[in-house]
Each structure stands twice: as structure tokens, then as C-alpha cells.
Design a protein around this motif. Structure first.
Motif, PDB file in Angstrom:
ATOM      1  N   PRO A 153       0.865  -1.062  -0.151  1.00  0.00           N
ATOM      2  CA  PRO A 153      -0.020  -0.181  -0.007  1.00  0.00           C
ATOM      3  C   PRO A 153       0.753   1.325   0.041  1.00  0.00           C
ATOM      4  O   PRO A 153       2.080   1.207   0.562  1.00  0.00           O
ATOM      5  CB  PRO A 153      -0.779  -0.043   1.401  1.00  0.00           C
ATOM      6  N   GLY A 154       0.176   2.262  -0.474  1.00  0.00           N
ATOM      7  CA  GLY A 154       0.909   3.733  -0.270  1.00  0.00           C
ATOM      8  C   GLY A 154       0.326   4.354   0.773  1.00  0.00           C
ATOM      9  O   GLY A 154      -0.369   3.810   1.785  1.00  0.00           O
ATOM     10  N   THR A 155       0.836   5.584   0.853  1.00  0.00           N
ATOM     11  CA  THR A 155       0.260   6.365   2.152  1.00  0.00           C
ATOM     12  C   THR A 155      -0.463   7.732   1.390  1.00  0.00           C
ATOM     13  O   THR A 155       0.057   8.259   0.575  1.00  0.00           O
ATOM     14  CB  THR A 155       1.438   7.297   2.856  1.00  0.00           C
ATOM     15  N   ARG A 156      -1.959   7.779   1.814  1.00  0.00           N
ATOM     16  CA  ARG A 156      -2.647   8.729   1.222  1.00  0.00           C
ATOM     17  C   ARG A 156      -2.314  10.156   1.585  1.00  0.00           C
ATOM     18  O   ARG A 156      -1.977  10.346   2.985  1.00  0.00           O
ATOM     19  CB  ARG A 156      -4.238   8.695   1.429  1.00  0.00           C
ATOM     20  N   VAL A 157      -2.231  11.083   0.788  1.00  0.00           N
ATOM     21  CA  VAL A 157      -2.016  12.705   1.184  1.00  0.00           C
ATOM     22  C   VAL A 157      -3.339  13.462   0.997  1.00  0.00           C
ATOM     23  O   VAL A 157      -3.712  13.655  -0.210  1.00  0.00           O
ATOM     24  CB  VAL A 157      -0.664  13.124   0.738  1.00  0.00           C
ATOM     25  N   ARG A 163      -6.110  13.476  -2.618  1.00  0.00           N
ATOM     26  CA  ARG A 163      -5.497  14.539  -3.354  1.00  0.00           C
ATOM     27  C   ARG A 163      -4.010  13.988  -3.996  1.00  0.00           C
ATOM     28  O   ARG A 163      -3.638  14.563  -4.755  1.00  0.00           O
ATOM     29  CB  ARG A 163      -5.155  15.737  -2.317  1.00  0.00           C
ATOM     30  N   ALA A 164      -3.340  13.082  -3.182  1.00  0.00           N
ATOM     31  CA  ALA A 164      -2.049  12.467  -3.785  1.00  0.00           C
ATOM     32  C   ALA A 164      -2.092  11.114  -2.773  1.00  0.00           C
ATOM     33  O   ALA A 164      -2.410  10.860  -1.980  1.00  0.00           O
ATOM     34  CB  ALA A 164      -0.946  13.591  -3.485  1.00  0.00           C
ATOM     35  N   MET A 165      -0.746  10.558  -3.435  1.00  0.00           N
ATOM     36  CA  MET A 165      -0.428   9.150  -2.970  1.00  0.00           C
ATOM     37  C   MET A 165       0.945   8.991  -2.752  1.00  0.00           C
ATOM     38  O   MET A 165       1.701   9.187  -3.859  1.00  0.00           O
ATOM     39  CB  MET A 165      -1.011   7.988  -3.650  1.00  0.00           C
ATOM     40  N   ALA A 179       2.496  10.671  -6.382  1.00  0.00           N
ATOM     41  CA  ALA A 179       1.689  10.603  -7.202  1.00  0.00           C
ATOM     42  C   ALA A 179       0.310  11.710  -7.174  1.00  0.00           C
ATOM     43  O   ALA A 179      -0.503  11.527  -6.042  1.00  0.00           O
ATOM     44  CB  ALA A 179       1.047   9.294  -7.509  1.00  0.00           C
ATOM     45  N   ILE A 180       0.443  12.677  -7.741  1.00  0.00           N
ATOM     46  CA  ILE A 180      -0.442  13.976  -7.391  1.00  0.00           C
ATOM     47  C   ILE A 180      -1.610  13.807  -8.236  1.00  0.00           C
ATOM     48  O   ILE A 180      -1.695  13.771  -9.433  1.00  0.00           O
ATOM     49  CB  ILE A 180       0.238  15.228  -7.784  1.00  0.00           C
TER      50      ILE A 180
END
Length: 330
Positions: free
Chosen positions: A195-199, A223-225, A234-235
Motif C-alpha cells: 500500500p501507499g500513503t494517502r496525502v 489528493r495525492a498518494m 503521485a499527484i
């Protein structure tokens, strides 16, 4: 029937994010390069290819000839197709795309639902099942009034089709209107086996919390990852939105300034240094053809050296004139 090319062994230790770049390239030669996960051509003049890793995006570029967008990973890549769904995988990363004609599937709501159902079912069978980033390109995105607007229909269908696709949280995403066949829907994604981290942007209301005025179904994206190795952001599609409201109606320069402020806020929220550089490819979607030279000049001045692909696309809110998304490498 599922069809594919080689099915390589995936190195579980290889998690370096895909390298994204723009280049003038020949399709067959670029697809033959080691580690090519995906390749994108833009507009009607882009070459065609049946390789599952290649997508001819319905958005027209303002530069001719237009560069292609290339994703590469540090691993062998396998690919295949299942009807309208095409995919490739390597190094723990997965690219999947689907293109559908609304006339064949019952209209915009049903087509969006089907696209997300198909992608959900497919990704659920893969080790790389954490969807980090999604792109949605649909025709005539602003046509229709109120809840009858096509973008709102797309959001309704997407929400129904995704089911528990994003149970762990929404991915970063873009939704843009193209000027090709108005019945053509293209969706593609990047997923990983981690998994990534949501921003989120502290200047903006999270999209899934938008009030009812934006439709029955709020947009479904982060909004980004930050990708798993935390070295790439990743925007999502970013525009002149403050809180939940569009800002600076009919003022292109002010919208561009606000958009850059939002991009910088995302970098800060992700714990990244300010600014973009030559390794941070961006896309700028411009609503009006006549605005393209001003957008190009503005970005060349404010983001010198940053690769920017300028595309003719309609923003999901009719009052917004420009939107920017892309990648920021640490």
C-alpha cells in the motif's frame, strides 16, 4: 478469454517506483526496452498498437509531434488482455486499462459502473491489489445540468461499480473530459503489492466529503498518494479549489497561481521539499485552445526545466480553466 505474454517471476524486494518520463519515441522499439510497464500516446495522431501495455489516450496534445509518456520498472514485465481490459505487471507493480463505448453498455452511468466492476474483479486476482493511482477520461464531461451532468453520472456509476474496491482508502485520481468520441470512456490505473500513503491538502476539503451541491455522489479520490517506497508522490488532478469552492472564475492567471499554491501545499503535507524539478513530469489540462500559449508561458516561467505535457481537456467543473497532475520524485 484471458490472453497474455510471458508471466515473469516478481522479485518481492523490488519496490522502486516506476520511472515516468516523456520522450519522442517509436512505439515498437520503446515497448521492446526492458522494464517497459506502460506507454501512452496522445490524440488522434498517436500511432496505434495492439500491445496491452500501450494506450492511445483520447486527449489531444498542444505540441506536435507530441512526446509519449513512458513507465518503466526494474524487473521483467508480463502483459495480457481480457476482452476490453489490458494489463501488464512486473516488479510488484501493475498497470491495467479499460476502454468502453457507452452506446454498447447502457449509457454513462452503466458504463462507468462496468469499467470499475471489471477493474475491481481483475485487480482482486493479482498480488498487486493496492490501487494507488487512477486516471479517468470521458467525453463531454460538463454536458448536462445539475445532477444530469455527465461527470456526476460518471461519479454515480463509479461508486456503484467500485464496491469495496477501495476499502482501505481512495487512490489518487484524475477525471478529465476529452474532445474525441463523446461516448468513449478510458480508465487506467497503477497498483502495487504494497500500500501507499494517502496525502490530503489542508487548504481543501477532502473530495469524498464535498457537500451535496457537487452531486449525489461525491468524487472518490485522495489528493495525492506517496508510493510505497515513499520516494515518489503521485499527484491527483489539482486545480484552483479552496475549501470545496472553485476560485477565481474566468481568471486564468489567478487559477494557475492558486493551483501552484495547492501543489506546494501537497508537497508540504507529504513531507517533501518545495518545488518541482526536471525529474518531476507534470500534465497541464487546458480547457480552451486559445489559453494554451499563456499556460505554457506561465509554467515555463514558474517551473523552469520541469517537463510539462500540455493537453486539451475539460476540467470536471465548468468554471475551472486548467488542472495539473503528475509525479514528484524525492
Amino acid at each position: 478469454m484471458m490472453q497474455g505474454c510471458e508471466n515473469p517471476q516478481i522479485d518481492p524486494q523490488s519496490r522502486r517506483a516506476p520511472r515516468v518520463s516523456y520522450r519522442m519515441a517509436e512505439v515498437a522499439a520503446t515497448l521492446a526496452e526492458p522494464g517497459t510497464l506502460a506507454l501512452f500516446g496522445f490524440g488522434d495522431d498517436a500511432p496505434a498498437s495492439t500491445d496491452p501495455r500501450y494506450l492511445q489516450v483520447a486527449l489531444q496534445a498542444f505540441d506536435a509531434p507530441a512526446p509519449m509518456e513512458l513507465w518503466q520498472v526494474d524487473a521483467p514485465v508480463g502483459c495480457g488482455s481480457d476482452g476490453a481490459l489490458r494489463w501488464s505487471a512486473g516488479g510488484g507493480w501493475l498497470f491495467a486499462s479499460i476502454e468502453l463505448d457507452e452506446r454498447e453498455h447502457g449509457g454513462p452511468v452503466a458504463t462507468a459502473r462496468l469499467a470499475y466492476e471489471r477493474l475491481h474483479r481483475f485487480v482482486a486476482t493479482r498480488e498487486a491489489r493496492h490501487v494507488l493511482r487512477v486516471w479517468n477520461y470521458l467525453g463531454a464531461i460538463n454536458h448536462g445540468d445539475g445532477d444530469a451532468e455527465r461527470y456526476k453520472h460518471f461519479c454515480d456509476g463509479r461508486a456503484t461499480g467500485m464496491g469495496d474496491f477501495f476499502a482501505e482508502g481512495f487512490p489518487a485520481a484524475t477525471a478529465i473530459g476529452h474532445h474525441g468520441d463523446p461516448h468513449r470512456l478510458q480508465v487506467y490505473l497503477l497498483a502495487c503489492d504494497q500500500p501507499g500513503t494517502r496525502v490530503e491538502n489542508p487548504r481543501q476539503v477532502s473530495a469524498w466529503r464535498y457537500p451535496r451541491q457537487y452531486g449525489r455522489t461525491p468524487p472518490s479520490f485522495a489528493r495525492a498518494m506517496a508510493l510505497p517506497a515513499q520516494d515518489v508522490l503521485a499527484i491527483s488532478g489539482t486545480a484552483a479549489v479552496v475549501g470545496h469552492a472553485s476560485a477565481h472564475q474566468d481568471d486564468l492567471d489567478a487559477q494557475l497561481e492558486e493551483t501552484l499554491t495547492n501543489l506546494e501545499a501537497l508537497l508540504a503535507s507529504a513531507g517533501m521539499a518545495a518545488g518541482f524539478d526536471t525529474r518531476s513530469p507534470l500534465k497541464a489540462y487546458v480547457r480552451h485552445v486559445a489559453d494554451a500559449p499563456r499556460v505554457r508561458a506561465f509554467l515555463h516561467s514558474r517551473l523552469p526545466g520541469v517537463p510539462v505535457l500540455l493537453l486539451h481537456g475539460d476540467i470536471c467543473r465548468s468554471e475551472l480553466l486548467v488542472e495539473i497532475d503528475g509525479w514528484r520524485y524525492a
